[in-house]
Motif scaffolding. Structure first.
Motif, PDB file in Angstrom:
ATOM      1  N   ARG A 212       0.842  -1.189   0.000  1.00  0.00           N
ATOM      2  CA  ARG A 212       0.000   0.000   0.000  1.00  0.00           C
ATOM      3  C   ARG A 212       0.885   1.250   0.000  1.00  0.00           C
ATOM      4  NH1 ARG A 212      -3.321  -2.873  -1.512  1.00  0.00           N
ATOM      5  NH2 ARG A 212      -5.451  -3.196  -0.762  1.00  0.00           N
ATOM      6  N   HIS A 213       0.381   2.311  -0.624  1.00  0.00           N
ATOM      7  CA  HIS A 213       1.047   3.611  -0.651  1.00  0.00           C
ATOM      8  C   HIS A 213       0.170   4.537   0.176  1.00  0.00           C
ATOM      9  CE1 HIS A 213       3.441   1.901  -3.887  1.00  0.00           C
ATOM     10  NE2 HIS A 213       2.299   1.495  -4.429  1.00  0.00           N
ATOM     11  N   VAL A 214       0.643   4.947   1.335  1.00  0.00           N
ATOM     12  CA  VAL A 214      -0.204   5.654   2.293  1.00  0.00           C
ATOM     13  C   VAL A 214       0.432   6.973   2.724  1.00  0.00           C
ATOM     14  CG1 VAL A 214      -1.164   3.469   3.121  1.00  0.00           C
ATOM     15  CG2 VAL A 214       0.799   4.451   4.283  1.00  0.00           C
ATOM     16  N   GLY A 215      -0.412   7.890   3.205  1.00  0.00           N
ATOM     17  CA  GLY A 215       0.075   9.164   3.700  1.00  0.00           C
ATOM     18  C   GLY A 215       0.890   8.993   4.966  1.00  0.00           C
ATOM     19  N   LYS A 216       1.910   9.832   5.122  1.00  0.00           N
ATOM     20  CA  LYS A 216       2.777   9.740   6.307  1.00  0.00           C
ATOM     21  C   LYS A 216       1.994   9.945   7.599  1.00  0.00           C
ATOM     22  CE  LYS A 216       7.112  11.110   4.126  1.00  0.00           C
ATOM     23  NZ  LYS A 216       8.217  12.090   4.095  1.00  0.00           N
ATOM     24  N   ASP A 217       0.909  10.701   7.530  1.00  0.00           N
ATOM     25  CA  ASP A 217       0.118  10.965   8.730  1.00  0.00           C
ATOM     26  C   ASP A 217      -0.732   9.774   9.147  1.00  0.00           C
ATOM     27  OD1 ASP A 217      -1.546  11.157   6.502  1.00  0.00           O
ATOM     28  OD2 ASP A 217      -2.837  12.660   7.454  1.00  0.00           O
ATOM     29  N   ARG A 218      -0.715   8.685   8.366  1.00  0.00           N
ATOM     30  CA  ARG A 218      -1.489   7.494   8.688  1.00  0.00           C
ATOM     31  C   ARG A 218      -0.618   6.370   9.255  1.00  0.00           C
ATOM     32  NH1 ARG A 218      -6.404   8.991   8.943  1.00  0.00           N
ATOM     33  NH2 ARG A 218      -7.134   6.892   8.577  1.00  0.00           N
ATOM     34  N   VAL A 219       0.679   6.655   9.463  1.00  0.00           N
ATOM     35  CA  VAL A 219       1.624   5.611   9.859  1.00  0.00           C
ATOM     36  C   VAL A 219       2.321   6.006  11.158  1.00  0.00           C
ATOM     37  CG1 VAL A 219       3.743   4.414   9.163  1.00  0.00           C
ATOM     38  CG2 VAL A 219       1.999   4.919   7.460  1.00  0.00           C
ATOM     39  N   GLN A 220       2.514   5.028  12.036  1.00  0.00           N
ATOM     40  CA  GLN A 220       3.312   5.245  13.241  1.00  0.00           C
ATOM     41  C   GLN A 220       4.232   4.060  13.454  1.00  0.00           C
ATOM     42  OE1 GLN A 220      -0.045   5.195  16.210  1.00  0.00           O
ATOM     43  NE2 GLN A 220       1.345   3.914  17.406  1.00  0.00           N
TER      44      GLN A 220
ATOM     45  N   LEU B 238      -7.531  -0.553  34.255  1.00  0.00           N
ATOM     46  CA  LEU B 238      -6.641  -0.155  33.176  1.00  0.00           C
ATOM     47  C   LEU B 238      -7.460   0.141  31.926  1.00  0.00           C
ATOM     48  CD1 LEU B 238      -3.584  -0.027  32.254  1.00  0.00           C
ATOM     49  CD2 LEU B 238      -3.884  -2.412  31.539  1.00  0.00           C
ATOM     50  N   GLY B 239      -7.101   1.196  31.197  1.00  0.00           N
ATOM     51  CA  GLY B 239      -7.811   1.535  29.966  1.00  0.00           C
ATOM     52  C   GLY B 239      -7.648   0.461  28.906  1.00  0.00           C
ATOM     53  N   ASP B 240      -8.652   0.355  28.028  1.00  0.00           N
ATOM     54  CA  ASP B 240      -8.635  -0.728  27.042  1.00  0.00           C
ATOM     55  C   ASP B 240      -8.673  -0.253  25.592  1.00  0.00           C
ATOM     56  OD1 ASP B 240     -11.235   0.180  26.969  1.00  0.00           O
ATOM     57  OD2 ASP B 240     -12.123  -1.806  26.867  1.00  0.00           O
ATOM     58  N   ALA B 241      -8.457   1.018  25.316  1.00  0.00           N
ATOM     59  CA  ALA B 241      -8.529   1.511  23.942  1.00  0.00           C
ATOM     60  C   ALA B 241      -7.213   1.312  23.202  1.00  0.00           C
ATOM     61  CB  ALA B 241      -8.894   2.991  23.944  1.00  0.00           C
ATOM     62  N   LYS B 242      -7.291   0.998  21.899  1.00  0.00           N
ATOM     63  CA  LYS B 242      -6.101   1.041  21.066  1.00  0.00           C
ATOM     64  C   LYS B 242      -5.842   2.508  20.740  1.00  0.00           C
ATOM     65  CE  LYS B 242      -6.132  -3.537  19.119  1.00  0.00           C
ATOM     66  NZ  LYS B 242      -6.062  -4.366  17.905  1.00  0.00           N
ATOM     67  N   ILE B 243      -4.612   2.940  20.946  1.00  0.00           N
ATOM     68  CA  ILE B 243      -4.302   4.366  20.872  1.00  0.00           C
ATOM     69  C   ILE B 243      -3.554   4.686  19.588  1.00  0.00           C
ATOM     70  CG2 ILE B 243      -3.086   6.257  22.012  1.00  0.00           C
ATOM     71  CD1 ILE B 243      -3.574   4.740  24.670  1.00  0.00           C
ATOM     72  N   ASN B 244      -4.112   5.611  18.829  1.00  0.00           N
ATOM     73  CA  ASN B 244      -3.526   6.078  17.574  1.00  0.00           C
ATOM     74  C   ASN B 244      -2.635   7.270  17.881  1.00  0.00           C
ATOM     75  OD1 ASN B 244      -2.953   7.192  15.075  1.00  0.00           O
ATOM     76  ND2 ASN B 244      -5.015   6.870  14.257  1.00  0.00           N
ATOM     77  N   ARG B 245      -1.352   7.075  17.755  1.00  0.00           N
ATOM     78  CA  ARG B 245      -0.392   8.132  18.096  1.00  0.00           C
ATOM     79  C   ARG B 245      -0.537   9.360  17.207  1.00  0.00           C
ATOM     80  NH1 ARG B 245       6.116   7.891  17.622  1.00  0.00           N
ATOM     81  NH2 ARG B 245       6.591   9.416  19.227  1.00  0.00           N
ATOM     82  N   ASN B 246      -1.054   9.172  16.008  1.00  0.00           N
ATOM     83  CA  ASN B 246      -1.204  10.275  15.065  1.00  0.00           C
ATOM     84  C   ASN B 246      -2.459  11.110  15.305  1.00  0.00           C
ATOM     85  OD1 ASN B 246       1.121   9.397  13.769  1.00  0.00           O
ATOM     86  ND2 ASN B 246      -0.002   8.068  12.388  1.00  0.00           N
ATOM     87  N   ARG B 247      -3.287  10.696  16.247  1.00  0.00           N
ATOM     88  CA  ARG B 247      -4.502  11.452  16.551  1.00  0.00           C
ATOM     89  C   ARG B 247      -4.485  11.825  18.029  1.00  0.00           C
ATOM     90  NH1 ARG B 247      -9.759   8.686  14.126  1.00  0.00           N
ATOM     91  NH2 ARG B 247     -10.555  10.746  14.634  1.00  0.00           N
ATOM     92  N   PRO B 248      -3.824  12.929  18.374  1.00  0.00           N
ATOM     93  CA  PRO B 248      -3.708  13.295  19.791  1.00  0.00           C
ATOM     94  C   PRO B 248      -5.038  13.585  20.464  1.00  0.00           C
ATOM     95  CG  PRO B 248      -2.815  15.024  18.375  1.00  0.00           C
ATOM     96  CD  PRO B 248      -3.117  13.861  17.504  1.00  0.00           C
TER      97      PRO B 248
END
Length: 199
Positions: free
Chosen positions: A57-65, A130-140
């Protein structure tokens, strides 16, 4: 190593690609960087829904961590719904995020100086869990609101202070892992997965 100290993205690095699956919902696919471009990254993605097959896949840099641990804090949380915590007011949540994108350790620091701490061994008690969410580093502005990254040293200092606090012995006494399981429930069950990626 804390993500704030790591090398920048480069070919061969393992990453998560946050693919938009509907509305504002993103799903993380694990993969590896193949090539860096000025605005997009070519990645090789391991799609669990497709078995062992991989796709490019070719993806935007803001979608990758990058895959790895990092720490963050989120202000103005709460108040909690549980007694007696609901009378303690708002709190700042410190989270150590593991390489699986989920909280590994967590400290809730209340305005009245009370602190609660959780990890994957002591994950639930009479005061919370303990929290259970998967955390997206690109979405503060994520599951708990706007967050900011902090150093591993800052997190560790807050973690140690919570262990020395007056509530930690009471948290241990009220542990609910005997009835709810020794491992956080969400780590023992497969989560939702979108259909396989188109080839």
């Amino acid at each position: 190593m804390n993500m704030l100290e790591e090398d920048p993205m480069q070919p061969g690095r393992e990453v998560y690609w946050w693919r938009r699956v509907s509305g504002s919902i993103d799903f993380p696919y694990r993969g590896w960087i193949v090539k860096m471009g000025p605005t997009r990254i070519t990645i090789r993605v391991a799609d669990a829904a497709a078995g062992a097959e991989e796709v490019i896949r070719h993806v935007g840099k803001d979608r990758v961590q990058l895959v790895g641990e990092y720490c963050l804090k989120v202000h103005a949380q709460g108040p909690s719904l549980l007694d007696p915590v609901n009378g303690w007011g708002t709190f700042t949540r410190y989270i150590e995020v593991d390489a699986d994108l989920q909280p590994k350790r967590q400290v809730d620091l209340f305005g009245n100086s009370c602190t609660l701490r959780y990890d994957r061994q002591h994950w639930v008690d009479a005061y919370g869990m303990l929290g259970d969410a998967k955390i997206n580093r690109n979405r503060p502005a994520g599951s708990w609101g706007r967050s900011e990254e902090v150093s591993a040293q800052e997190f560790q200092a807050v973690w140690a202070a919570a262990e020395a606090g007056s509530l930690w012995p009471q948290q241990l006494k009220t542990s609910r892992s005997a009835t709810m399981g020794n491992v956080p429930i969400w780590l023992t069950r497969p989560g939702w997965c979108p259909p396989p990626l188109a080839r």
